[in-house]
Scaffold this motif. Structure first.
Motif, PDB file in Angstrom:
ATOM      1  N   UNK A   4       0.814  -1.214   0.000  1.00 54.26           N
ATOM      2  CA  UNK A   4       0.000   0.000   0.000  1.00 54.26           C
ATOM      3  C   UNK A   4       0.849   1.266   0.000  1.00 54.26           C
ATOM      4  N   UNK A   5       1.920   1.258  -0.758  1.00 50.25           N
ATOM      5  CA  UNK A   5       2.754   2.430  -0.920  1.00 50.25           C
ATOM      6  C   UNK A   5       2.580   2.899  -2.355  1.00 50.25           C
ATOM      7  N   UNK A   6       2.272   4.146  -2.540  1.00 56.68           N
ATOM      8  CA  UNK A   6       2.118   4.652  -3.893  1.00 56.68           C
ATOM      9  C   UNK A   6       0.849   5.454  -4.036  1.00 56.68           C
ATOM     10  N   UNK A   7       0.208   5.299  -5.176  1.00 63.03           N
ATOM     11  CA  UNK A   7      -0.952   6.114  -5.486  1.00 63.03           C
ATOM     12  C   UNK A   7      -1.889   5.328  -6.387  1.00 63.03           C
ATOM     13  N   UNK A   8      -3.072   5.863  -6.578  1.00 59.93           N
ATOM     14  CA  UNK A   8      -4.063   5.246  -7.442  1.00 59.93           C
ATOM     15  C   UNK A   8      -3.816   5.707  -8.878  1.00 59.93           C
ATOM     16  N   UNK A   9      -3.658   4.779  -9.785  1.00 61.08           N
ATOM     17  CA  UNK A   9      -3.363   5.132 -11.178  1.00 61.08           C
ATOM     18  C   UNK A   9      -4.604   5.531 -11.962  1.00 61.08           C
ATOM     19  N   UNK A  10      -5.775   5.293 -11.408  1.00 64.42           N
ATOM     20  CA  UNK A  10      -7.049   5.724 -11.994  1.00 64.42           C
ATOM     21  C   UNK A  10      -7.280   5.169 -13.400  1.00 64.42           C
ATOM     22  N   UNK A  11      -6.655   4.065 -13.741  1.00 63.81           N
ATOM     23  CA  UNK A  11      -6.823   3.421 -15.055  1.00 63.81           C
ATOM     24  C   UNK A  11      -6.515   4.361 -16.218  1.00 63.81           C
ATOM     25  N   UNK A  21      -5.558  15.351 -13.006  1.00 60.41           N
ATOM     26  CA  UNK A  21      -5.349  15.848 -11.646  1.00 60.41           C
ATOM     27  C   UNK A  21      -5.073  17.351 -11.641  1.00 60.41           C
ATOM     28  N   UNK A  22      -4.292  17.811 -12.603  1.00 57.36           N
ATOM     29  CA  UNK A  22      -3.994  19.245 -12.694  1.00 57.36           C
ATOM     30  C   UNK A  22      -5.281  20.040 -12.917  1.00 57.36           C
ATOM     31  N   UNK A  23      -6.123  19.583 -13.836  1.00 54.72           N
ATOM     32  CA  UNK A  23      -7.369  20.296 -14.121  1.00 54.72           C
ATOM     33  C   UNK A  23      -8.322  20.271 -12.930  1.00 54.72           C
ATOM     34  N   UNK A  24      -8.360  19.155 -12.218  1.00 53.35           N
ATOM     35  CA  UNK A  24      -9.258  19.071 -11.068  1.00 53.35           C
ATOM     36  C   UNK A  24      -8.768  19.942  -9.914  1.00 53.35           C
ATOM     37  N   UNK A  36     -16.963  14.656  -7.811  1.00 54.86           N
ATOM     38  CA  UNK A  36     -16.443  13.618  -8.700  1.00 54.86           C
ATOM     39  C   UNK A  36     -16.491  12.293  -7.952  1.00 54.86           C
ATOM     40  N   UNK A  37     -15.797  11.294  -8.488  1.00 52.81           N
ATOM     41  CA  UNK A  37     -15.752  10.009  -7.795  1.00 52.81           C
ATOM     42  C   UNK A  37     -14.778  10.095  -6.621  1.00 52.81           C
ATOM     43  N   UNK A  38     -14.999   9.248  -5.651  1.00 48.74           N
ATOM     44  CA  UNK A  38     -14.188   9.275  -4.437  1.00 48.74           C
ATOM     45  C   UNK A  38     -12.725   8.958  -4.733  1.00 48.74           C
ATOM     46  N   UNK A  39     -12.471   8.060  -5.675  1.00 46.08           N
ATOM     47  CA  UNK A  39     -11.094   7.693  -6.011  1.00 46.08           C
ATOM     48  C   UNK A  39     -10.338   8.876  -6.605  1.00 46.08           C
ATOM     49  N   UNK A  40     -10.978   9.599  -7.519  1.00 46.94           N
ATOM     50  CA  UNK A  40     -10.324  10.762  -8.119  1.00 46.94           C
ATOM     51  C   UNK A  40     -10.090  11.843  -7.076  1.00 46.94           C
ATOM     52  N   UNK A  41     -11.083  12.072  -6.234  1.00 45.05           N
ATOM     53  CA  UNK A  41     -10.961  13.147  -5.252  1.00 45.05           C
ATOM     54  C   UNK A  41      -9.900  12.854  -4.202  1.00 45.05           C
ATOM     55  N   UNK A  42      -9.702  11.594  -3.868  1.00 44.91           N
ATOM     56  CA  UNK A  42      -8.657  11.287  -2.891  1.00 44.91           C
ATOM     57  C   UNK A  42      -7.273  11.572  -3.467  1.00 44.91           C
ATOM     58  N   UNK A 105     -26.187   4.285 -12.553  1.00 44.07           N
ATOM     59  CA  UNK A 105     -25.634   3.858 -13.830  1.00 44.07           C
ATOM     60  C   UNK A 105     -24.491   2.885 -13.643  1.00 44.07           C
ATOM     61  N   UNK A 106     -23.452   3.304 -12.911  1.00 41.78           N
ATOM     62  CA  UNK A 106     -22.322   2.400 -12.708  1.00 41.78           C
ATOM     63  C   UNK A 106     -21.987   2.198 -11.234  1.00 41.78           C
ATOM     64  N   UNK A 107     -22.769   2.781 -10.355  1.00 45.68           N
ATOM     65  CA  UNK A 107     -22.621   2.613  -8.908  1.00 45.68           C
ATOM     66  C   UNK A 107     -21.250   3.051  -8.402  1.00 45.68           C
ATOM     67  N   UNK A 108     -20.660   4.054  -9.054  1.00 42.59           N
ATOM     68  CA  UNK A 108     -19.388   4.593  -8.576  1.00 42.59           C
ATOM     69  C   UNK A 108     -19.648   5.452  -7.340  1.00 42.59           C
TER      70      UNK A 108
END
Length: 124
Positions: A4-11, A21-24, A36-42, A105-108
């Motif tokens: 659990x070291x690193x970051x989420x690559x967000x596919x 990330x810069x735009x957000x 937005x989605x929780x993964x992106x916001x984290x 729709x996708x339950x994100x």
């Protein structure tokens, strides 16, 4: 073994992820709240908090370091002159994530990312 070291690559590929990330982050500083989605916001939260911490000390070096990530001069100026002075005494935790539930729709998992303290515009 490191786990659990690193970051989420967000596919996404690295260039797409950096642009996203810069735009957000720029949208967060512009509107002071984004949804937005929780993964992106984290992931956005990590970058936003580092930039606010850097902007607390207004120097040429810090402005250049932050401008590597934020290319909008208006937002850069807003970060250094209006947003960071509010957080001078705060040692961290400049943003909060509020969960909204699942997207139809996708339950994100959806959430809101906002700055903790109100800005000068809202206080007046």
């Amino acid at each position: 073994m490191k786990t659990k070291v690193g970051f989420n690559r967000l596919d996404r590929k690295s260039s797409h992820r950096k642009a996203l990330l810069r735009n957000m982050v720029i949208s967060l500083f512009r509107h002071e709240k984004i949804t937005s989605t929780k993964a992106k916001l984290s992931e956005v939260k990590r970058f936003a908090e580092k930039l606010i911490t850097r902007a607390k000390v207004d120097s040429v070096h810090n402005r250049r370091e932050v401008s590597k990530f934020i290319h909008d001069k208006y937002i850069l100026n807003k970060l250094f002159t209006r947003i960071s002075p509010i957080f001078k005494e705060r040692k961290g935790g400049y943003t909060r994530v509020i969960k909204l539930g699942q997207r139809y729709g996708d339950a994100a998992e959806m959430a809101i990312l906002e700055l903790v303290d109100k800005t000068l515009e809202e206080k007046q």
